[in-house]
Write a protein that holds these residues in place. Structure first.
Motif, PDB file in Angstrom:
ATOM      1  N   LEU A   1       0.847  -1.189   0.000  1.00 55.05           N
ATOM      2  CA  LEU A   1       0.000   0.000   0.000  1.00 55.05           C
ATOM      3  C   LEU A   1       0.885   1.242   0.000  1.00 55.05           C
ATOM      4  N   VAL A   2       0.641   2.122  -0.953  1.00 57.36           N
ATOM      5  CA  VAL A   2       1.423   3.355  -1.061  1.00 57.36           C
ATOM      6  C   VAL A   2       0.509   4.558  -0.850  1.00 57.36           C
ATOM      7  N   GLU A   3       1.101   5.714  -0.495  1.00 61.47           N
ATOM      8  CA  GLU A   3       0.293   6.904  -0.234  1.00 61.47           C
ATOM      9  C   GLU A   3      -0.394   7.423  -1.486  1.00 61.47           C
ATOM     10  N   ASN A   4       0.333   7.362  -2.623  1.00 65.05           N
ATOM     11  CA  ASN A   4      -0.190   7.940  -3.862  1.00 65.05           C
ATOM     12  C   ASN A   4       0.548   7.334  -5.050  1.00 65.05           C
ATOM     13  N   ARG A   5       0.185   7.780  -6.239  1.00 63.95           N
ATOM     14  CA  ARG A   5       0.775   7.263  -7.468  1.00 63.95           C
ATOM     15  C   ARG A   5       2.284   7.530  -7.532  1.00 63.95           C
TER      16      ARG A   5
ATOM     17  N   LYS B   1       4.399   7.794  -5.092  1.00 61.64           N
ATOM     18  CA  LYS B   1       5.102   6.860  -4.213  1.00 61.64           C
ATOM     19  C   LYS B   1       5.152   5.474  -4.859  1.00 61.64           C
ATOM     20  N   GLY B   2       4.090   5.138  -5.585  1.00 59.34           N
ATOM     21  CA  GLY B   2       4.082   3.859  -6.290  1.00 59.34           C
ATOM     22  C   GLY B   2       5.215   3.772  -7.307  1.00 59.34           C
ATOM     23  N   VAL B   3       5.429   4.853  -8.062  1.00 56.98           N
ATOM     24  CA  VAL B   3       6.524   4.892  -9.036  1.00 56.98           C
ATOM     25  C   VAL B   3       7.874   4.754  -8.329  1.00 56.98           C
ATOM     26  N   GLU B   4       8.006   5.421  -7.186  1.00 54.44           N
ATOM     27  CA  GLU B   4       9.251   5.336  -6.424  1.00 54.44           C
ATOM     28  C   GLU B   4       9.539   3.893  -5.998  1.00 54.44           C
ATOM     29  N   VAL B   5       8.517   3.208  -5.499  1.00 53.31           N
ATOM     30  CA  VAL B   5       8.687   1.823  -5.065  1.00 53.31           C
ATOM     31  C   VAL B   5       9.017   0.923  -6.262  1.00 53.31           C
TER      32      VAL B   5
END
Length: 430
Positions: free
Chosen positions: A310-314, A316-320
């Protein structure tokens, strides 16, 4: 399936543990593989026969029984059901067309002194491709390894495919015929890699070895690198899927399972900023697991190495995603959003953009190669391609007049490095 949250204090520790994996550095594995390589180097064809009889319970009584001629390959292709033959030809054509676009040409230019500089592109003379055999038989791997080599202009392609108890998948042989493989040996494991790397009486030494295999094959490829080229040290299959609302959780669950069914140590990771979607995918995963023929393998993969993040936002998703550097990445969002995200994604072997673009297409018939960097190596590696079967030579041609300014500079720099012969060699051209 474990659930991680980037907002939790222990996320970093759990995330690093999720991604940590080592396949080819176990001391006993390396010791075993080194011994096999040594045995093959000294024992040649006779040793290969004995190892194949021992490890694969192959019924061959002489080395020639491990060699397949073109008639066997052609017969396998001609005997395919029409639906299978059509699908194989469809995939082959798409793979060929994609890789044809990768072909590079040599080039030259003339500098301000009249010297000609450039680059020459030359295909490798001979390559060996390894194709898994037995239960894990993949005709698609034959196409993905052999076709780029053919497009590149490689003179000879030798295929190694194990045949446990003498059993071979006719589809693998048919794919070899369609892709233009020149010679096939029913030999597998580290011994096949050793034979390709050093040559034996019947098997010529190759310039490069490509293709996936088990941990013994991976360790052997690592051991012979330098003697021959290799494509990569391939780890277990992996997929990362990023999704937001709008994609059916059943679709997403099945996409994750498409990689989990490969291997108990394959990895499937789902990333989303939406807790409700995360829970829906979690539930769908366990529902569909019960219906899979390979549910035991998939379940082991999901439980051991799978995760929902679960990520805070899109963003953060790209970062992960970039930190994972996945082999396969599905962006199950609107196509416009997928395109925007792709601009920011720096590390991924293959990116599947949009809700209707599934990783399974890439495995078989999309066109791009499915031999991809794993275990985070997409940070510095690329998919297998035509460029892997070609080498580049630099071209330098100086005129009498054009040699003078180069000689002057080389003279000075060589003296700075205390290399007097270099300096004198350069001065002779003035």
């Amino acid at each position: 399936m474990r659930i991680l949250n980037t907002l939790e204090i222990e996320f970093e520790e759990n995330f690093k543990r999720l991604l940590s994996f080592e396949t080819v550095n176990e001391s006993e594995l390396v010791k075993t593989v080194d011994q096999i390589i040594s045995d093959v180097r000294h024992g040649g064809d006779e040793c290969l026969l004995k190892l194949t009889q021992e490890f694969d319970q192959h019924p061959a009584q002489k080395f020639e029984d491990l060699c397949l001629d073109q008639l066997v390959l052609r017969t396998a292709f001609e005997n395919l059901e029409i639906e299978v033959k059509t699908a194989l030809e469809f995939s082959s054509k798409r793979i060929w067309n994609f890789h044809k676009a990768q072909v590079q040409e040599g080039w030259t230019f003339e500098d301000e002194f009249g010297n000609v500089l450039g680059q020459k592109i030359t295909p490798l003379d001979r390559v060996g491709i390894y194709v898994p055999g037995g239960l894990a038989s993949y005709p698609s791997s034959v196409l993905m390894n052999a076709i780029p080599a053919k497009v590149a202009g490689v003179n000879e392609i030798i295929m190694m495919v194990p045949a446990p108890r003498g059993e071979l998948n006719p589809l693998v042989l048919a794919a070899a015929y369609l892709a233009g493989v020149d010679r096939v040996f029913t030999i597998g494991g580290a011994q096949a890699v050793a034979a390709l790397a050093y040559g034996t009486g019947a098997i010529p030494q190759v310039d490069k070895i490509t293709g996936p295999g088990n941990k013994y094959v991976a360790a052997a490829k690592k051991a012979v690198f330098g003697q021959v080229g290799i494509d990569m040290i391939a780890g277990p299959s992996e997929i990362v899927i990023y999704a937001e609302s709008g994609t059916d959780p059943d679709w997403l669950a099945m996409d994750l399972l498409s990689q989990a069914e490969h291997d108990p140590i394959a990895q499937a990771i789902f990333i989303t900023p939406e807790p409700d979607l995360a829970q829906a995918v979690h539930d769908a995963l366990h529902k569909h697991l019960d219906d899979l023929p390979k549910q035991d393998i998939a379940r082991a993969s999901i439980e051991a190495r799978g995760a929902i993040i679960l990520v805070e936002n899109r963003e953060k998703g790209v970062e992960v995603i970039n930190r994972i550097a996945p082999e396969h990445l599905q962006l199950c969002v609107d196509q416009v959003v997928a395109e925007e995200m792709t601009v920011k994604i720096r590390h991924a072997g293959a990116i599947f953009m949009g809700r209707f673009t599934v990783e399974a297409f890439g495995d078989y018939c999309a066109g791009p190669n499915h031999v991809l960097p794993t275990s985070g190596t997409a940070r510095f590696s690329s998919p297998l391609g035509v460029y892997d079967f070609q080498k580049r030579s630099s071209l330098i041609m100086c005129s009498e007049l054009g040699a003078k300014p180069l000689a002057q500079a080389a003279d000075v720099l060589a003296q700075c490095e205390n290399l007097d012969a270099h300096a004198r060699s350069a001065r002779y051209r003035i």
